[in-house]
Design an enzyme around this catalytic site. Structure first.
Site, PDB file in Angstrom:
ATOM      1  N   HIS A  45     -33.559  56.837 -35.547  1.00 13.52           N
ATOM      2  CA  HIS A  45     -34.757  57.031 -35.363  1.00 13.52           C
ATOM      3  C   HIS A  45     -36.293  57.021 -34.490  1.00 13.52           C
ATOM      4  O   HIS A  45     -36.986  57.783 -34.687  1.00 13.52           O
ATOM      5  CB  HIS A  45     -35.833  56.435 -37.268  1.00 13.52           C
ATOM      6  N   GLU A 143     -26.762  55.175 -48.127  1.00 10.15           N
ATOM      7  CA  GLU A 143     -28.318  55.272 -47.861  1.00 10.15           C
ATOM      8  C   GLU A 143     -28.318  56.125 -48.569  1.00 10.15           C
ATOM      9  O   GLU A 143     -28.878  57.552 -48.866  1.00 10.15           O
ATOM     10  CB  GLU A 143     -29.274  55.136 -46.567  1.00 10.15           C
ATOM     11  N   ASP A 169     -34.295  56.260 -47.776  1.00 10.41           N
ATOM     12  CA  ASP A 169     -32.800  57.543 -47.941  1.00 10.41           C
ATOM     13  C   ASP A 169     -32.095  57.470 -49.211  1.00 10.41           C
ATOM     14  O   ASP A 169     -32.208  58.393 -49.795  1.00 10.41           O
ATOM     15  CB  ASP A 169     -31.748  57.391 -46.813  1.00 10.41           C
TER      16      ASP A 169
END
Length: 260
Positions: A45, A143, A169
């Protein structure tokens, strides 16, 4: 020789880490100065490539802090690059099946047991393939609802070091909002299932907390590898607090959960 990360987990108790999402030389050093056990570099990310993370890892060789890198999948090439630079471990995002976990482990092992290409970049690592393999920790990130459903089978994959929860998530995948990640019983129970699966398999359990308050709650739930703030969160919180002190009013900074 064991890695710094392995040395940390050879002792009892939780290990706290910082998180780096951008190309900063200062952030990792400040986490080390503050006494954090490890620093994670986010190639999923953040604003870092695997090559950028590898460069930052090389600069930490002589600082007393362990290093892990989160990667978006089990692609062997980027995993090999960060390990060649000296990363102590990798966290592979969105693992949903034992096959994906096996691919992650294989990316950290040389032939005939894996697919990693030989090419250490840091002289201090040595050139013994078995020693280079032995120092690597591999975490499968749970996740999603699918990953949760297969968590016991994932935990049984040989070569894994641990399971690492991504609360944000996981909450979304289970049908809840980000703000409910640590309050909704379904999500909290799911986190507990991941931790229990890790413990039953003799693995470490890790989690992305996002701030100290949640980190303390994660310790109480039995997690051992706990990532606190990213460098951007720490800067925002510190900058806000300095401004509040100077102006004499306004609320103290609160830190959001971060990417997990």
């Amino acid at each position: 020789m064991p890695s710094r990360l392995q040395e940390l987990f050879a002792r009892p108790g939780p290990v706290f880490g910082g998180w780096v999402v951008g190309p900063t030389d200062i952030g990792p050093e400040e986490f080390a100065r503050a006494g954090y056990g490890y620093v994670g570099f986010d190639v999923q990310h953040g604003y870092l490539s695997d090559a950028g993370a590898a460069q930052l890892i090389r600069r930490l060789e002589h600082l007393p802090i362990a290093t892990v890198v989160r990667l978006p999948n089990a692609d062997a090439a980027p995993i090999g690059r960060v390990l060649d630079a000296g990363a102590d471990g990798v966290v592979i995002a969105m693992v949903e099946s034992p096959d994906q976990a096996r691919a992650a482990v294989a990316a950290t092992r040389y032939a005939p047991s894996g697919v990693r290409s030989f090419g250490p970049l840091r002289a201090g690592l040595g050139h013994d393939p078995s020693e280079l393999e032995a120092r690597v920790s591999v975490f499968a990130m749970i996740e999603t609802a699918q990953g949760l459903g297969a968590v016991e089978d994932i935990a049984a994959v040989p070569g894994l070091t641990g399971l690492y929860v991504g609360p944000a998530d996981l909450a979304i995948s289970l049908g809840y909002g980000l703000a409910q990640a640590w309050t909704e019983p379904t999500v909290v129970d799911a986190m507990g299932r991941v931790r229990a699966a890790a413990e039953a398999a003799g693995l470490l359990s890790g989690i992305h907390a996002g701030d100290g308050r949640i980190g303390k709650a994660a310790v109480a739930k039995g997690f051992r590898m706990i990532t606190l703030a990213s460098e951007s969160q720490a800067l925002r919180r510190g900058a806000t607090e300095h401004l509040r002190e100077a102006s004499g009013d306004g609320p103290s900074a609160s830190t959001p959960g971060g990417y997990g």
